[in-house]
Design a protein around this motif. Sequence first.
Motif, PDB file in Angstrom:
ATOM      1  N   SER A 142      63.901 -51.160 -19.197  1.00 17.05           N
ATOM      2  CA  SER A 142      64.623 -52.296 -19.765  1.00 17.05           C
ATOM      3  C   SER A 142      65.862 -51.863 -20.556  1.00 17.05           C
ATOM      4  O   SER A 142      66.666 -52.692 -20.960  1.00 17.05           O
ATOM      5  CB  SER A 142      63.699 -53.137 -20.648  1.00 17.05           C
ATOM      6  OG  SER A 142      63.363 -52.435 -21.827  1.00 17.05           O
ATOM      7  N   ASN A 143      66.013 -50.565 -20.760  1.00 17.55           N
ATOM      8  CA  ASN A 143      67.166 -50.017 -21.485  1.00 17.55           C
ATOM      9  C   ASN A 143      67.868 -49.010 -20.568  1.00 17.55           C
ATOM     10  O   ASN A 143      67.248 -48.048 -20.122  1.00 17.55           O
ATOM     11  CB  ASN A 143      66.682 -49.324 -22.764  1.00 17.55           C
ATOM     12  CG  ASN A 143      67.806 -48.766 -23.601  1.00 17.55           C
ATOM     13  OD1 ASN A 143      68.889 -48.471 -23.116  1.00 17.55           O
ATOM     14  ND2 ASN A 143      67.548 -48.591 -24.881  1.00 17.55           N
ATOM     15  N   ASN A 144      69.134 -49.236 -20.288  1.00 17.04           N
ATOM     16  CA  ASN A 144      69.868 -48.325 -19.395  1.00 17.04           C
ATOM     17  C   ASN A 144      69.882 -46.881 -19.890  1.00 17.04           C
ATOM     18  O   ASN A 144      70.027 -45.957 -19.094  1.00 17.04           O
ATOM     19  CB  ASN A 144      71.301 -48.818 -19.177  1.00 17.04           C
ATOM     20  CG  ASN A 144      71.359 -49.999 -18.237  1.00 17.04           C
ATOM     21  OD1 ASN A 144      70.481 -50.179 -17.391  1.00 17.04           O
ATOM     22  ND2 ASN A 144      72.386 -50.813 -18.382  1.00 17.04           N
ATOM     23  N   LYS A 145      69.731 -46.697 -21.194  1.00 19.09           N
ATOM     24  CA  LYS A 145      69.742 -45.337 -21.743  1.00 19.09           C
ATOM     25  C   LYS A 145      68.424 -44.595 -21.513  1.00 19.09           C
ATOM     26  O   LYS A 145      68.373 -43.380 -21.637  1.00 19.09           O
ATOM     27  CB  LYS A 145      70.073 -45.375 -23.236  1.00 19.09           C
ATOM     28  CG  LYS A 145      71.485 -45.842 -23.506  1.00 19.09           C
ATOM     29  CD  LYS A 145      71.772 -45.894 -24.984  1.00 19.09           C
ATOM     30  CE  LYS A 145      73.185 -46.398 -25.219  1.00 19.09           C
ATOM     31  NZ  LYS A 145      73.494 -46.537 -26.634  1.00 19.09           N
ATOM     32  N   THR A 146      67.368 -45.334 -21.195  1.00 14.65           N
ATOM     33  CA  THR A 146      66.067 -44.698 -20.954  1.00 14.65           C
ATOM     34  C   THR A 146      65.540 -45.008 -19.550  1.00 14.65           C
ATOM     35  O   THR A 146      64.359 -44.831 -19.273  1.00 14.65           O
ATOM     36  CB  THR A 146      65.028 -45.141 -22.012  1.00 14.65           C
ATOM     37  OG1 THR A 146      64.877 -46.557 -21.975  1.00 14.65           O
ATOM     38  CG2 THR A 146      65.425 -44.684 -23.400  1.00 14.65           C
ATOM     39  N   LEU A 147      66.418 -45.429 -18.691  1.00  9.14           N
ATOM     40  CA  LEU A 147      66.060 -45.786 -17.316  1.00  9.14           C
ATOM     41  C   LEU A 147      65.297 -44.655 -16.636  1.00  9.14           C
ATOM     42  O   LEU A 147      65.690 -43.499 -16.714  1.00  9.14           O
ATOM     43  CB  LEU A 147      67.353 -46.058 -16.560  1.00  9.14           C
ATOM     44  CG  LEU A 147      67.326 -46.921 -15.320  1.00  9.14           C
ATOM     45  CD1 LEU A 147      66.874 -48.330 -15.662  1.00  9.14           C
ATOM     46  CD2 LEU A 147      68.702 -46.957 -14.695  1.00  9.14           C
TER      47      LEU A 147
END
Length: 85
Positions: free
Chosen positions: A22-27
């Motif tokens: 749900s977070n592009n930084k933790t994809l």
Amino acid sequence: LKTIRPGTINKNIKYLQIILNSNNKTLIAKSGIGSKNKEINKYNILTIKSVKRFQRLYLNTKKPTGIMGVNTVKEFNKILDCVFE
């Protein structure tokens, strides 16, 4: 969430991956296994890498482990609490 280690296989891993995605930084992945809507029940290398990014981002650690240990779970639960308030 409780402590989760690489190699673990259960339904909670899929939920963990959904939240990380749900977070592009933790994809987990942009496509294929582990990507959005293709999350799996195994704590694999892609999950480890994503958890390491989470640890760098939210725990400000320079040596992330990729293990959902006590501190990581605590921070993760804080975020979940905010989402579900």
